[in-house]
Design an enzyme around this catalytic site. Structure first.
Site, PDB file in Angstrom:
ATOM      1  N   SER A 146     -34.895   3.783 -19.087  1.00  0.00           N
ATOM      2  CA  SER A 146     -36.101   2.918 -19.150  1.00  0.00           C
ATOM      3  C   SER A 146     -37.043   3.976 -19.911  1.00  0.00           C
ATOM      4  O   SER A 146     -37.380   4.986 -19.288  1.00  0.00           O
ATOM      5  CB  SER A 146     -36.485   2.106 -18.130  1.00  0.00           C
ATOM      6  OG  SER A 146     -37.797   1.455 -18.523  1.00  0.00           O
ATOM      7  N   TYR A 161     -38.968   1.352  -9.521  1.00  0.00           N
ATOM      8  CA  TYR A 161     -38.241   1.349 -10.668  1.00  0.00           C
ATOM      9  C   TYR A 161     -38.458   2.668 -11.538  1.00  0.00           C
ATOM     10  O   TYR A 161     -37.599   3.132 -12.272  1.00  0.00           O
ATOM     11  CB  TYR A 161     -38.258  -0.086 -11.411  1.00  0.00           C
ATOM     12  CG  TYR A 161     -37.700  -0.066 -12.717  1.00  0.00           C
ATOM     13  CD1 TYR A 161     -36.390  -0.389 -12.606  1.00  0.00           C
ATOM     14  CD2 TYR A 161     -38.238   0.194 -13.884  1.00  0.00           C
ATOM     15  CE1 TYR A 161     -35.664  -0.812 -13.736  1.00  0.00           C
ATOM     16  CE2 TYR A 161     -37.364  -0.201 -15.188  1.00  0.00           C
ATOM     17  CZ  TYR A 161     -35.895  -0.523 -14.976  1.00  0.00           C
ATOM     18  OH  TYR A 161     -35.226  -0.832 -16.268  1.00  0.00           O
TER      19      TYR A 161
HETATM   20  N1  LIG Z   1     -34.125  -5.824 -20.078  1.00  0.00           N
HETATM   21  C1  LIG Z   1     -34.929  -4.879 -20.411  1.00  0.00           C
HETATM   22  O1  LIG Z   1     -36.273  -5.051 -21.049  1.00  0.00           O
HETATM   23  C2  LIG Z   1     -34.595  -3.433 -20.014  1.00  0.00           C
HETATM   24  C3  LIG Z   1     -35.477  -2.456 -20.271  1.00  0.00           C
HETATM   25  C4  LIG Z   1     -35.256  -1.203 -20.020  1.00  0.00           C
HETATM   26  C5  LIG Z   1     -34.127  -0.605 -19.222  1.00  0.00           C
HETATM   27  N2  LIG Z   1     -33.469  -1.569 -18.903  1.00  0.00           N
HETATM   28  C6  LIG Z   1     -32.178  -1.313 -18.215  1.00  0.00           C
HETATM   29  O2  LIG Z   1     -30.984  -1.943 -18.728  1.00  0.00           O
HETATM   30  C7  LIG Z   1     -30.006  -2.152 -17.773  1.00  0.00           C
HETATM   31  C8  LIG Z   1     -29.334  -3.342 -17.914  1.00  0.00           C
HETATM   32  O3  LIG Z   1     -30.313  -4.462 -17.638  1.00  0.00           O
HETATM   33  P1  LIG Z   1     -30.544  -5.865 -18.101  1.00  0.00           P
HETATM   34  O4  LIG Z   1     -31.708  -6.246 -18.671  1.00  0.00           O
HETATM   35  O5  LIG Z   1     -29.118  -6.409 -18.672  1.00  0.00           O
HETATM   36  O6  LIG Z   1     -30.558  -6.554 -16.489  1.00  0.00           O
HETATM   37  P2  LIG Z   1     -29.717  -7.720 -15.845  1.00  0.00           P
HETATM   38  O7  LIG Z   1     -29.492  -8.773 -16.590  1.00  0.00           O
HETATM   39  O8  LIG Z   1     -30.598  -8.102 -14.622  1.00  0.00           O
HETATM   40  O9  LIG Z   1     -28.578  -6.925 -15.337  1.00  0.00           O
HETATM   41  C9  LIG Z   1     -28.397  -6.170 -14.514  1.00  0.00           C
HETATM   42  C10 LIG Z   1     -26.841  -5.870 -14.068  1.00  0.00           C
HETATM   43  O10 LIG Z   1     -26.946  -4.629 -13.285  1.00  0.00           O
HETATM   44  C11 LIG Z   1     -25.746  -5.312 -12.425  1.00  0.00           C
HETATM   45  N3  LIG Z   1     -25.799  -4.458 -10.914  1.00  0.00           N
HETATM   46  C12 LIG Z   1     -26.920  -4.468 -10.190  1.00  0.00           C
HETATM   47  N4  LIG Z   1     -26.734  -3.831  -9.045  1.00  0.00           N
HETATM   48  C13 LIG Z   1     -25.443  -3.517  -9.361  1.00  0.00           C
HETATM   49  C14 LIG Z   1     -24.670  -2.503  -8.173  1.00  0.00           C
HETATM   50  N5  LIG Z   1     -25.098  -2.329  -7.162  1.00  0.00           N
HETATM   51  N6  LIG Z   1     -23.295  -2.405  -8.838  1.00  0.00           N
HETATM   52  C15 LIG Z   1     -23.066  -2.618  -9.992  1.00  0.00           C
HETATM   53  N7  LIG Z   1     -23.666  -3.599 -10.846  1.00  0.00           N
HETATM   54  C16 LIG Z   1     -25.042  -3.985 -10.399  1.00  0.00           C
HETATM   55  C17 LIG Z   1     -26.172  -6.916 -12.132  1.00  0.00           C
HETATM   56  O11 LIG Z   1     -25.149  -7.508 -11.396  1.00  0.00           O
HETATM   57  P3  LIG Z   1     -25.352  -8.989 -10.776  1.00  0.00           P
HETATM   58  O12 LIG Z   1     -25.232  -9.864 -11.657  1.00  0.00           O
HETATM   59  O13 LIG Z   1     -24.288  -8.861  -9.588  1.00  0.00           O
HETATM   60  O14 LIG Z   1     -27.002  -8.623  -9.971  1.00  0.00           O
HETATM   61  C18 LIG Z   1     -26.173  -7.124 -13.561  1.00  0.00           C
HETATM   62  O15 LIG Z   1     -24.932  -7.137 -14.318  1.00  0.00           O
HETATM   63  C19 LIG Z   1     -30.388  -1.838 -16.577  1.00  0.00           C
HETATM   64  O16 LIG Z   1     -30.205  -0.523 -16.054  1.00  0.00           O
HETATM   65  C20 LIG Z   1     -32.063  -1.758 -16.993  1.00  0.00           C
HETATM   66  O17 LIG Z   1     -32.903  -1.011 -15.808  1.00  0.00           O
HETATM   67  C21 LIG Z   1     -33.502  -2.937 -19.147  1.00  0.00           C
END
Ligand SMILES: NC(=O)c1ccc[n+]([C@@H]2O[C@H](COP(=O)([O-])OP(=O)(O)OC[C@H]3O[C@@H](n4cnc5c(N)ncnc54)[C@H](OP(=O)(O)O)[C@@H]3O)[C@@H](O)[C@H]2O)c1
Length: 237
Positions: A146, A161
């Protein structure tokens, strides 16, 4: 085409992870969608199947190294190789305490949990798959980081974070240095994306947010190694 290369995606049940699975499967990668919750994972696999995309499933909680070992063993016995790993699983736990959210009020529990998933989760996966990729003569590891982890622009709004993602970038650099020419390890900032984590006001649709992730996961022999990307361009650490 990619000769049916094998890709593992962590946190594949929703958000960016699910879309990465969808796009890689659409490009004929043999995808293993993983999630910590089996029912959510099964629903995601079913959603892809109803769009004509077959992916395999295995449970994987990135906090548990033995869990990772089992998932990797399953993929090797079912598909014979591991060519791509997208370390996408992530959590964003920072909440206000007494109306404040900054480095002075962040608890040990929040810090440790964030680093355990966002940093050590990627570390554990890299440690397990890098030797397999080296043996196979090919590997692409994408760590979904991120901009919040960029040191050059650090505030203290989401300390746990931010620290976990800065450290994830160090994981990228350490394993990029450990890898040989055939394995490329990079970090990506997807931008601000409309997922459960990013919220409805985010700038990017999910299909746009995975663009750089998929590009690096599928990059050819001229792929970078040990770099940090957003919108297909390098960004500062
Ligand atoms: N969305 C944004 O704006 C943004 C910006 C910068 C970076 N990111 C990064 O992008 C990645 C994906 O995020 P997203 O936006 O798609 O978020 P999200 O919809 O909250 O999805 C997060 C995923 O991570 C899984 N997870 C959490 N803890 C875990 C664990 N211990 N073992 C395995 N899986 C686990 C969750 O599973 P559950 O459903 O079981 O909780 C979910 O599938 C993350 O690393 C996030 O930091 C996102």
């Amino acid at each position: 085409m990619n000769d049916g290369r094998v890709a593992i995606v962590t946190g594949g049940n929703r958000g960016l992870g699910l879309e990465v699975c969808r796009q890689l499967a659409s490009q004929n990668y043999r995808v293993v969608l993983t999630s910590r919750d089996e029912a959510k994972g099964a629903a995601a696999v079913q959603a892809l199947a109803s769009d004509g995309l077959e992916v395999l499933y295995h449970g994987l909680d990135v906090r548990d190294d033995s869990n990772i070992a089992r998932a990797v063993g399953f993929v090797l016995s079912a598909l014979g190789s591991i060519d791509v790993v997208v370390n996408n699983a992530g959590i964003h736990l920072d909440e206000p305490v007494d109306g404040r959210r900054n480095a002075l009020v962040t608890s040990d529990e929040t810090l440790l949990h964030s680093v355990d998933v966002n940093t050590f989760g990627a570390y554990r996966m890299c440690r397990r798959v890098l030797p397999i990729m080296e043996n196979g003569g090919y590997g692409r590891i994408v760590n979904v980081s991120s901009g919040a982890g960029q040191l050059w622009d650090m505030d203290d709004e989401y300390p746990a974070y931010q620290i976990s993602k800065t450290a994830m970038n160090a994981v990228t650099r350490v394993f990029a240095a450990a890898s040989h020419d055939c394995v490329k390890v990079n970090s990506v900032c997807p931008g601000w994306v409309k997922t459960d984590m990013g919220g409805p006001n985010a700038r990017l649709e999910i299909s746009e947010g995975v663009q750089t992730i998929v590009w690096l996961a599928t990059a050819g022999a001229d792929a970078p190694n040990g770099a940090f990307y957003r919108d297909n361009k390098t960004i500062d650490w």
